[in-house]
Design a protein around this motif. Structure first.
Motif, PDB file in Angstrom:
ATOM      1  N   UNK A 131       2.426  -3.568   6.743  1.00 55.19           N
ATOM      2  CA  UNK A 131       2.357  -2.192   6.269  1.00 55.19           C
ATOM      3  C   UNK A 131       1.476  -1.389   7.212  1.00 55.19           C
ATOM      4  N   UNK A 132       1.789  -0.107   7.335  1.00 54.21           N
ATOM      5  CA  UNK A 132       0.991   0.776   8.181  1.00 54.21           C
ATOM      6  C   UNK A 132       0.945   2.171   7.579  1.00 54.21           C
ATOM      7  N   UNK A 133      -0.138   2.855   7.881  1.00 56.83           N
ATOM      8  CA  UNK A 133      -0.261   4.281   7.587  1.00 56.83           C
ATOM      9  C   UNK A 133      -0.171   4.985   8.927  1.00 56.83           C
ATOM     10  N   UNK A 134       0.729   5.926   9.029  1.00 49.44           N
ATOM     11  CA  UNK A 134       0.941   6.617  10.296  1.00 49.44           C
ATOM     12  C   UNK A 134       0.658   8.095  10.102  1.00 49.44           C
TER      13      UNK A 134
ATOM     14  N   UNK B 131      -2.230   3.058  11.769  1.00 50.58           N
ATOM     15  CA  UNK B 131      -3.289   2.208  11.232  1.00 50.58           C
ATOM     16  C   UNK B 131      -2.640   1.098  10.432  1.00 50.58           C
ATOM     17  N   UNK B 132      -2.936  -0.152  10.778  1.00 53.14           N
ATOM     18  CA  UNK B 132      -2.404  -1.282  10.017  1.00 53.14           C
ATOM     19  C   UNK B 132      -3.115  -1.387   8.680  1.00 53.14           C
ATOM     20  N   UNK B 133      -2.358  -1.762   7.660  1.00 53.55           N
ATOM     21  CA  UNK B 133      -2.909  -1.960   6.326  1.00 53.55           C
ATOM     22  C   UNK B 133      -3.134  -3.458   6.140  1.00 53.55           C
ATOM     23  N   UNK B 134      -4.389  -3.857   5.934  1.00 55.38           N
ATOM     24  CA  UNK B 134      -4.701  -5.272   5.696  1.00 55.38           C
ATOM     25  C   UNK B 134      -4.629  -5.620   4.222  1.00 55.38           C
ATOM     26  N   UNK B 135      -4.886  -4.648   3.374  1.00 57.71           N
ATOM     27  CA  UNK B 135      -4.833  -4.882   1.936  1.00 57.71           C
ATOM     28  C   UNK B 135      -4.609  -3.575   1.217  1.00 57.71           C
ATOM     29  N   UNK B 136      -3.998  -3.655   0.061  1.00 53.06           N
ATOM     30  CA  UNK B 136      -3.716  -2.466  -0.730  1.00 53.06           C
ATOM     31  C   UNK B 136      -4.113  -2.761  -2.167  1.00 53.06           C
ATOM     32  N   UNK B 137      -4.982  -1.943  -2.710  1.00 51.71           N
ATOM     33  CA  UNK B 137      -5.419  -2.097  -4.092  1.00 51.71           C
ATOM     34  C   UNK B 137      -4.973  -0.857  -4.838  1.00 51.71           C
ATOM     35  N   UNK B 138      -3.985  -1.049  -5.679  1.00 52.08           N
ATOM     36  CA  UNK B 138      -3.401   0.068  -6.394  1.00 52.08           C
ATOM     37  C   UNK B 138      -4.380   0.625  -7.419  1.00 52.08           C
ATOM     38  N   UNK B 139      -4.463   1.938  -7.477  1.00 52.54           N
ATOM     39  CA  UNK B 139      -5.285   2.592  -8.480  1.00 52.54           C
ATOM     40  C   UNK B 139      -4.575   2.604  -9.820  1.00 52.54           C
ATOM     41  N   UNK B 140      -5.195   3.172 -10.783  1.00 55.65           N
ATOM     42  CA  UNK B 140      -4.664   3.197 -12.136  1.00 55.65           C
ATOM     43  C   UNK B 140      -4.063   4.562 -12.415  1.00 55.65           C
ATOM     44  N   UNK B 141      -2.890   4.609 -13.006  1.00 55.31           N
ATOM     45  CA  UNK B 141      -2.216   5.867 -13.311  1.00 55.31           C
ATOM     46  C   UNK B 141      -2.753   6.550 -14.546  1.00 55.31           C
ATOM     47  N   UNK B 142      -3.734   6.016 -15.162  1.00 53.24           N
ATOM     48  CA  UNK B 142      -4.320   6.567 -16.366  1.00 53.24           C
ATOM     49  C   UNK B 142      -5.776   6.162 -16.397  1.00 53.24           C
TER      50      UNK B 142
END
Length: 167
Positions: A76-79, A148-159
Motif C-alpha cells: 500500500x502507498x499514499x501518493x 510514501x509506503x504504508x507499513x501499517x494501517x490502523x483503522x479509526x472508529x466511525x463512531x
C-alpha cells in the motif's frame, strides 16, 4: 461513495438514532431483530428508523472489508499529487479518472502544497513503480508526485455519534 461538495446541515438525531448508528458501525451485518433488541425498540421501529437514516443521508452505505494481502495487494502507498495547472477541465478529468482505477482505494482532495492524496494497493513495489509511471508520470495534468509506503494501517472508529450536533 463520493463526497458532497455542498455543505450539509447536521441531521437531527435522537438517542435511538444514535444507538442504531453505533450498532451498525460496530456490525453492519447485524440482523434487524438483533438491532431492535440491542437498541430496545420493536423490530418494525428499527427497520423504519434505519430506512429513515438512509433516506436522510446519515447512513450512506454498507460494505465488506477485504484483506488486501489475501487478494494479492500487499503493498500500500499514499501518493501526494500536485497538478501542473489548476485548469477546470484537467481537474475534472483527473478526479473522474483516478477513483476508477482498480488500485485506488481512496482519493482525497486536500489543501496545502498537495492537491490530491491517493491511497493505493498493489501486488509489489515493482507494480507500484509501474503504476506511478503509467498513471501519474505520464499524465499531462500531473506536475509532481511523492510516494510514501504504508507499513501499517490502523483503522479509526466511525463512531460514536456525538450526543450534541457539532457546529
Amino acid at each position: 461513495m463520493a463526497f458532497s461538495t455542498s455543505p450539509q446541515l447536521p441531521a437531527e438525531l435522537d438517542a435511538v438514532d444514535r444507538r442504531i448508528i453505533q450498532e451498525l458501525v460496530n456490525d453492519a451485518r447485524i440482523s434487524n431483530a438483533m438491532l431492535a433488541q440491542r437498541t430496545g425498540i420493536a423490530p418494525s421501529t428499527a427497520l423504519l428508523r434505519t430506512r429513515s437514516l438512509v433516506e436522510r443521508g446519515v447512513l450512506t452505505g454498507y460494505h465488506a472489508e477485504v484483506s488486501l494481502p489475501a487478494v494479492g495487494r500487499s503493498v500500500q502507498a499514499l501518493i501526494s499529487v500536485r497538478l501542473r495547472v489548476h485548469d477546470r477541465v484537467q481537474i475534472d478529468r483527473f478526479t473522474e479518472k483516478m477513483p476508477q482505477l482498480p488500485e485506488v482505494l481512496s482519493m482525497f482532495h486536500v489543501s496545502g502544497a498537495t492537491d490530491y492524496l491517493l491511497h493505493i494497493a498493489v501486488s509489489s513495489t515493482e507494480a507500484l513503480r509501474d503504476w506511478v509511471l503509467d498513471n501519474l508520470a505520464t499524465d499531462e495534468s500531473v506536475g509532481h508526485t511523492e510516494t510514501t509506503l504504508v507499513f501499517g494501517h490502523h483503522k479509526g472508529h466511525g463512531g460514536p455519534v456525538p450526543e450534541e450536533p457539532l457546529g
